[in-house]
Scaffold this motif. Structure first.
Motif, mmCIF file in Angstrom:
data_model
loop_
_atom_site.group_PDB
_atom_site.id
_atom_site.type_symbol
_atom_site.label_atom_id
_atom_site.label_comp_id
_atom_site.label_asym_id
_atom_site.label_seq_id
_atom_site.Cartn_x
_atom_site.Cartn_y
_atom_site.Cartn_z
ATOM 1 N N ALA A 44 0.826 -1.209 0.000
ATOM 2 C CA ALA A 44 0.000 0.000 0.000
ATOM 3 C C ALA A 44 0.859 1.257 0.000
ATOM 4 N N ALA A 45 1.934 1.234 0.782
ATOM 5 C CA ALA A 45 2.770 2.425 0.930
ATOM 6 C C ALA A 45 3.755 2.609 -0.218
ATOM 7 N N GLU A 46 4.283 1.497 -0.747
ATOM 8 C CA GLU A 46 5.385 1.596 -1.702
ATOM 9 C C GLU A 46 5.080 1.041 -3.085
ATOM 10 N N GLY A 47 3.952 0.347 -3.236
ATOM 11 C CA GLY A 47 3.627 -0.214 -4.539
ATOM 12 C C GLY A 47 4.241 -1.583 -4.748
ATOM 13 N N VAL A 80 -2.893 -11.099 -0.988
ATOM 14 C CA VAL A 80 -3.253 -9.847 -0.320
ATOM 15 C C VAL A 80 -4.546 -9.288 -0.903
ATOM 16 N N ILE A 81 -4.645 -9.288 -2.234
ATOM 17 C CA ILE A 81 -5.840 -8.774 -2.896
ATOM 18 C C ILE A 81 -7.060 -9.621 -2.545
ATOM 19 N N HIS A 82 -6.874 -10.935 -2.541
ATOM 20 C CA HIS A 82 -7.983 -11.840 -2.222
ATOM 21 C C HIS A 82 -8.510 -11.550 -0.821
ATOM 22 N N ARG A 83 -7.606 -11.400 0.137
ATOM 23 C CA ARG A 83 -8.028 -11.142 1.519
ATOM 24 C C ARG A 83 -8.697 -9.773 1.633
ATOM 25 N N TYR A 84 -8.165 -8.787 0.899
ATOM 26 C CA TYR A 84 -8.756 -7.448 0.945
ATOM 27 C C TYR A 84 -10.157 -7.456 0.329
ATOM 28 N N ASN A 119 -3.876 3.409 -1.466
ATOM 29 C CA ASN A 119 -3.137 2.161 -1.614
ATOM 30 C C ASN A 119 -2.515 2.092 -3.003
ATOM 31 N N LYS A 120 -1.219 2.318 -3.087
ATOM 32 C CA LYS A 120 -0.532 2.344 -4.381
ATOM 33 C C LYS A 120 -0.649 1.020 -5.123
ATOM 34 N N ALA A 121 -0.570 -0.081 -4.386
ATOM 35 C CA ALA A 121 -0.617 -1.390 -5.028
ATOM 36 C C ALA A 121 -1.978 -1.660 -5.637
ATOM 37 N N LEU A 122 -3.046 -1.293 -4.927
ATOM 38 C CA LEU A 122 -4.383 -1.516 -5.454
ATOM 39 C C LEU A 122 -4.619 -0.683 -6.706
ATOM 40 N N LEU A 178 -10.414 5.777 -9.092
ATOM 41 C CA LEU A 178 -9.125 5.448 -8.481
ATOM 42 C C LEU A 178 -7.968 5.850 -9.392
ATOM 43 N N LEU A 179 -8.126 5.609 -10.686
ATOM 44 C CA LEU A 179 -7.072 5.976 -11.628
ATOM 45 C C LEU A 179 -6.925 7.494 -11.711
#
Length: 207
Positions: A44-47, A80-84, A119-122, A178-179
């Motif tokens: 989330a913080a760093e991608g 991580v995505i699945h759990r989120y 969340n950068k990764a999301l 989001l984009l």
């Protein structure tokens, strides 16, 4: 069976170690949860460019433990995505019995957008720039769309949300928002305005 000098009966090694596999399973589950918690925060913080070593450090485990649970960074991110997404499903389901269906719908949409924007990764996942999201948790994605449809339907029946929009379109709005918000990184005030505009556009208008 052997006896100790004090007369007590010595237990066979198989009995002494009987609880060890269970203990190991508990430790493994605990380590997996710690890895997922750390990965969620670091992604989330760093991608997605973050190194596995950094995730292991945040989780307090060795890098080998991370790789035993998740052989590749892509598999870790998918988990991580699945759990989120499972968390989002549960949150949406908890709002289905909300007294005000319209408020429940807009509260949920706002929360998803605000959390996703932070969340950068999301955001990278949504844009498809760093990972193929088609391979990530398709089953849970279907559940998420289904519960979003239920929230939307309840809000529409209450007269709070316009009737000419479907769940797929709402999902597309969330993705597009989001984009767009990625381009406004660091501008919290603008993010609030964007969420407000999206919600206003979804509200039902008097005839």
């Amino acid at each position: 069976m052997n006896s100790h000098q004090d007369g007590s009966v010595a237990q066979p090694d198989s009995l002494v170690n009987a609880d060890r596999p269970k203990s190991l399973r508990v430790d493994a589950q605990r380590n997996r949860a710690r890895i997922l918690d750390a990965a969620h925060a670091v992604f989330a913080a760093e991608g997605l460019s973050v190194r596995i070593e950094e995730i292991a450090r945040h989780a307090g485990v060795g890098i080998g433990t991370v790789y035993r649970n998740f052989p590749t960074k892509e598999l870790l991110f998918e988990a991580v995505i699945h759990r989120y997404q499972q968390k989002l499903v549960e949150e949406a389901e908890s709002l289905l019995d909300f007294d005000d269906p319209g408020e429940a719908f807009f509260q949920y949409i706002s929360r998803v957008i605000e959390e996703g924007a932070a969340n950068k990764a999301l955001t990278a996942a949504v844009s498809g720039t760093e990972i193929d999201m088609k391979a990530v948790a398709t089953g849970i994605s279907d559940q998420l769309l289904d519960v979003l449809s239920k929230l939307l339907e309840c809000a529409q029946q209450s007269g709070s949300v316009r009737a000419d929009i479907g769940a797929e379109q709402v999902k597309a709005l969330i993705v597009g928002t989001l984009l767009a918000m990625e381009q406004s990184a660091g501008q919290a005030d603008r993010s609030v305005v964007i969420v407000s505009v999206i919600c206003d556009g979804l509200r039902a208008r008097p005839d």
